[in-house]
Design an enzyme around this catalytic site. Sequence first.
Site, PDB file in Angstrom:
ATOM      1  CG  ASP A  64      -1.904   1.097   1.285  1.00  0.00           C
ATOM      2  OD1 ASP A  64      -1.640   2.166   0.705  1.00  0.00           O
ATOM      3  OD2 ASP A  64      -2.961   0.896   1.903  1.00  0.00           O
ATOM      4  CG  ASN A  91      -0.478   3.146 -12.520  1.00  0.00           C
ATOM      5  OD1 ASN A  91      -1.128   3.785 -13.344  1.00  0.00           O
ATOM      6  ND2 ASN A  91      -0.985   2.094 -11.865  1.00  0.00           N
ATOM      7  CE1 TYR A 157      -7.438  11.426  -9.471  1.00  0.00           C
ATOM      8  CE2 TYR A 157      -8.301  12.805 -11.243  1.00  0.00           C
ATOM      9  CZ  TYR A 157      -7.532  11.726 -10.826  1.00  0.00           C
ATOM     10  OH  TYR A 157      -6.847  10.961 -11.749  1.00  0.00           O
ATOM     11  CB  THR A 192      -9.143   1.843 -15.781  1.00  0.00           C
ATOM     12  OG1 THR A 192      -9.434   3.051 -15.069  1.00  0.00           O
ATOM     13  CG2 THR A 192      -8.149   2.149 -16.891  1.00  0.00           C
TER      14      THR A 192
HETATM   15  P1  NDP Z   1      -7.642   1.549 -11.715  1.00  0.00           P
HETATM   16  O1  NDP Z   1      -8.610   1.780 -10.599  1.00  0.00           O
HETATM   17  O2  NDP Z   1      -8.023   0.607 -12.799  1.00  0.00           O
HETATM   18  O3  NDP Z   1      -6.223   1.116 -11.131  1.00  0.00           O
HETATM   19  C1  NDP Z   1      -5.670   1.772 -10.036  1.00  0.00           C
HETATM   20  C2  NDP Z   1      -4.481   0.985  -9.533  1.00  0.00           C
HETATM   21  O4  NDP Z   1      -3.910   1.713  -8.425  1.00  0.00           O
HETATM   22  C3  NDP Z   1      -4.862  -0.379  -9.031  1.00  0.00           C
HETATM   23  O5  NDP Z   1      -3.908  -1.312  -9.445  1.00  0.00           O
HETATM   24  C4  NDP Z   1      -4.845  -0.238  -7.520  1.00  0.00           C
HETATM   25  O6  NDP Z   1      -4.422  -1.456  -6.914  1.00  0.00           O
HETATM   26  C5  NDP Z   1      -3.756   0.815  -7.339  1.00  0.00           C
HETATM   27  N1  NDP Z   1      -3.855   1.489  -6.053  1.00  0.00           N
HETATM   28  C6  NDP Z   1      -4.845   2.293  -5.595  1.00  0.00           C
HETATM   29  N2  NDP Z   1      -4.584   2.682  -4.332  1.00  0.00           N
HETATM   30  C7  NDP Z   1      -3.397   2.098  -3.989  1.00  0.00           C
HETATM   31  C8  NDP Z   1      -2.598   2.091  -2.816  1.00  0.00           C
HETATM   32  N3  NDP Z   1      -2.978   2.776  -1.725  1.00  0.00           N
HETATM   33  N4  NDP Z   1      -1.451   1.397  -2.802  1.00  0.00           N
HETATM   34  C9  NDP Z   1      -1.064   0.700  -3.906  1.00  0.00           C
HETATM   35  N5  NDP Z   1      -1.782   0.651  -5.039  1.00  0.00           N
HETATM   36  C10 NDP Z   1      -2.936   1.336  -5.073  1.00  0.00           C
HETATM   37  O7  NDP Z   1      -7.376   3.019 -12.309  1.00  0.00           O
HETATM   38  P2  NDP Z   1      -6.394   3.528 -13.464  1.00  0.00           P
HETATM   39  O8  NDP Z   1      -5.593   2.425 -14.004  1.00  0.00           O
HETATM   40  O9  NDP Z   1      -7.210   4.336 -14.382  1.00  0.00           O
HETATM   41  O10 NDP Z   1      -5.491   4.532 -12.628  1.00  0.00           O
HETATM   42  C11 NDP Z   1      -4.079   4.486 -12.622  1.00  0.00           C
HETATM   43  C12 NDP Z   1      -3.537   5.912 -12.533  1.00  0.00           C
HETATM   44  O11 NDP Z   1      -3.969   6.629 -13.684  1.00  0.00           O
HETATM   45  C13 NDP Z   1      -4.032   6.722 -11.335  1.00  0.00           C
HETATM   46  O12 NDP Z   1      -2.963   7.468 -10.831  1.00  0.00           O
HETATM   47  C14 NDP Z   1      -5.092   7.627 -11.957  1.00  0.00           C
HETATM   48  O13 NDP Z   1      -5.244   8.821 -11.211  1.00  0.00           O
HETATM   49  C15 NDP Z   1      -4.476   7.890 -13.298  1.00  0.00           C
HETATM   50  N6  NDP Z   1      -5.376   8.354 -14.345  1.00  0.00           N
HETATM   51  C16 NDP Z   1      -6.483   7.643 -14.703  1.00  0.00           C
HETATM   52  C17 NDP Z   1      -7.323   8.116 -15.706  1.00  0.00           C
HETATM   53  C18 NDP Z   1      -8.583   7.437 -16.078  1.00  0.00           C
HETATM   54  O14 NDP Z   1      -9.438   8.070 -16.729  1.00  0.00           O
HETATM   55  N7  NDP Z   1      -8.775   6.161 -15.766  1.00  0.00           N
HETATM   56  C19 NDP Z   1      -6.980   9.336 -16.431  1.00  0.00           C
HETATM   57  C20 NDP Z   1      -5.807  10.009 -15.957  1.00  0.00           C
HETATM   58  C21 NDP Z   1      -5.030   9.509 -14.979  1.00  0.00           C
HETATM   59  P3  NDP Z   1      -5.012  -2.094  -5.574  1.00  0.00           P
HETATM   60  O15 NDP Z   1      -6.438  -1.634  -5.442  1.00  0.00           O
HETATM   61  O16 NDP Z   1      -4.871  -3.562  -5.803  1.00  0.00           O
HETATM   62  O17 NDP Z   1      -4.106  -1.599  -4.498  1.00  0.00           O
HETATM   63  C1  8X3 Z   2      -8.769  10.874 -14.585  1.00  0.00           C
HETATM   64  C2  8X3 Z   2      -9.417  11.584 -15.733  1.00  0.00           C
HETATM   65  O1  8X3 Z   2     -11.116  13.406 -16.317  1.00  0.00           O
HETATM   66  O2  8X3 Z   2     -11.758  11.755 -14.650  1.00  0.00           O
HETATM   67  O3  8X3 Z   2      -7.670  11.570 -14.113  1.00  0.00           O
HETATM   68  O4  8X3 Z   2     -10.162  13.445 -14.105  1.00  0.00           O
HETATM   69  S1  8X3 Z   2     -10.669  12.595 -15.159  1.00  0.00           S
END
Ligand code: NDP
Ligand code: 8X3
Length: 259
Positions: A64, A91, A157, A192
């Site tokens: 975590d 990430n 956020y 996602t």
């Molecule tokens: P998902 O929810 O699909 O994946 C998020 C990942 O982050 C999971 O693997 C989760 O793993 C992990 N995670 C969350 N909290 C923790 C923690 N406390 N410790 C370790 N791991 C953690 O979302 P995305 O793949 O979309 O998100 C990945 C990144 O991309 C984030 O930083 C998000 O802000 C960013 N992002 C996403 C966008 C979108 O539209 N989807 C757009 C722009 C940026 P687990 O729960 O197993 O710990």
């Molecule tokens: C994730 C994309 O537009 O939901 O960072 O903020 S948005």
Amino acid sequence: MNRLRGKRVLITGASAGIGRACARAFAASGADLLLSARRFPNLESLRRELTLEHGVDVAIERLDVRDRAGVETYVAKLVVENRLPDILVNNAGLSRDLLPFHEGKVEGWEEMIDTNVKGLLYMSRAIIPHMVARDQGHVIHIGSVAGDTVYPAGNVYNATKFAVRALNEGMNVDLVGTRVRVSSVDPGLVETEFSEVRFRGDRERAQTVYEGYTPLRAEDVADVVHHVANAPEHVNIHRTVVYPTDQRNPYILHRGDSE
Ligand code: NDP
Ligand code: 8X3
């Protein structure tokens, strides 16, 4: 040209979404992986898949990123095992709720700040000194267009992703004179588990976020991360912004006749 074969890549939040897609992209180029997240079974199945398909070394860790001591212990173990990463992909991240500021849930704010900002800081602070000592390394943050433009009810956020943008710049400035590169890949809407997490398990509401247009897929973002990481060592791609074609900024989204 593949510059990633034999490199070691540490990816936080590799159990789903963009992190998992990055793991697949790096493994396909022959990179060895250090994958972490809280959902260990997801990491176990990903490790099975990647070792079978690509024959790369995949080490997994239940971690975590909010747990500072846990992050430090993990990195200390990598030092002892001589398995420090060449590339760190920060990430792990999440959003909670979509509420006007004055109605916001403080516990959700803390979760976002602790994960998106403090988790990224803990991991970067633990890893970067080793990169500096070796005068080699690359840190790639997954930021967001939410770090460029505030949108209604995005408040905290947005603030966390503005912080990631500032830290990307700050780390770059402080690392001048070293060969350690720092980059941020900042996506728009990616389909996602992100929205399901934001809406606390409400799948129906989460699905409406991606309806009527073609969002980015996690693999699209992983392609960009892979490209940034694969650049020659003298090239530091500071920041890459990537939107779906149907979205031109956080406000301009064409919901129409796309597949
Ligand atoms: P998902 O929810 O699909 O994946 C998020 C990942 O982050 C999971 O693997 C989760 O793993 C992990 N995670 C969350 N909290 C923790 C923690 N406390 N410790 C370790 N791991 C953690 O979302 P995305 O793949 O979309 O998100 C990945 C990144 O991309 C984030 O930083 C998000 O802000 C960013 N992002 C996403 C966008 C979108 O539209 N989807 C757009 C722009 C940026 P687990 O729960 O197993 O710990
Ligand atoms: C994730 C994309 O537009 O939901 O960072 O903020 S948005």
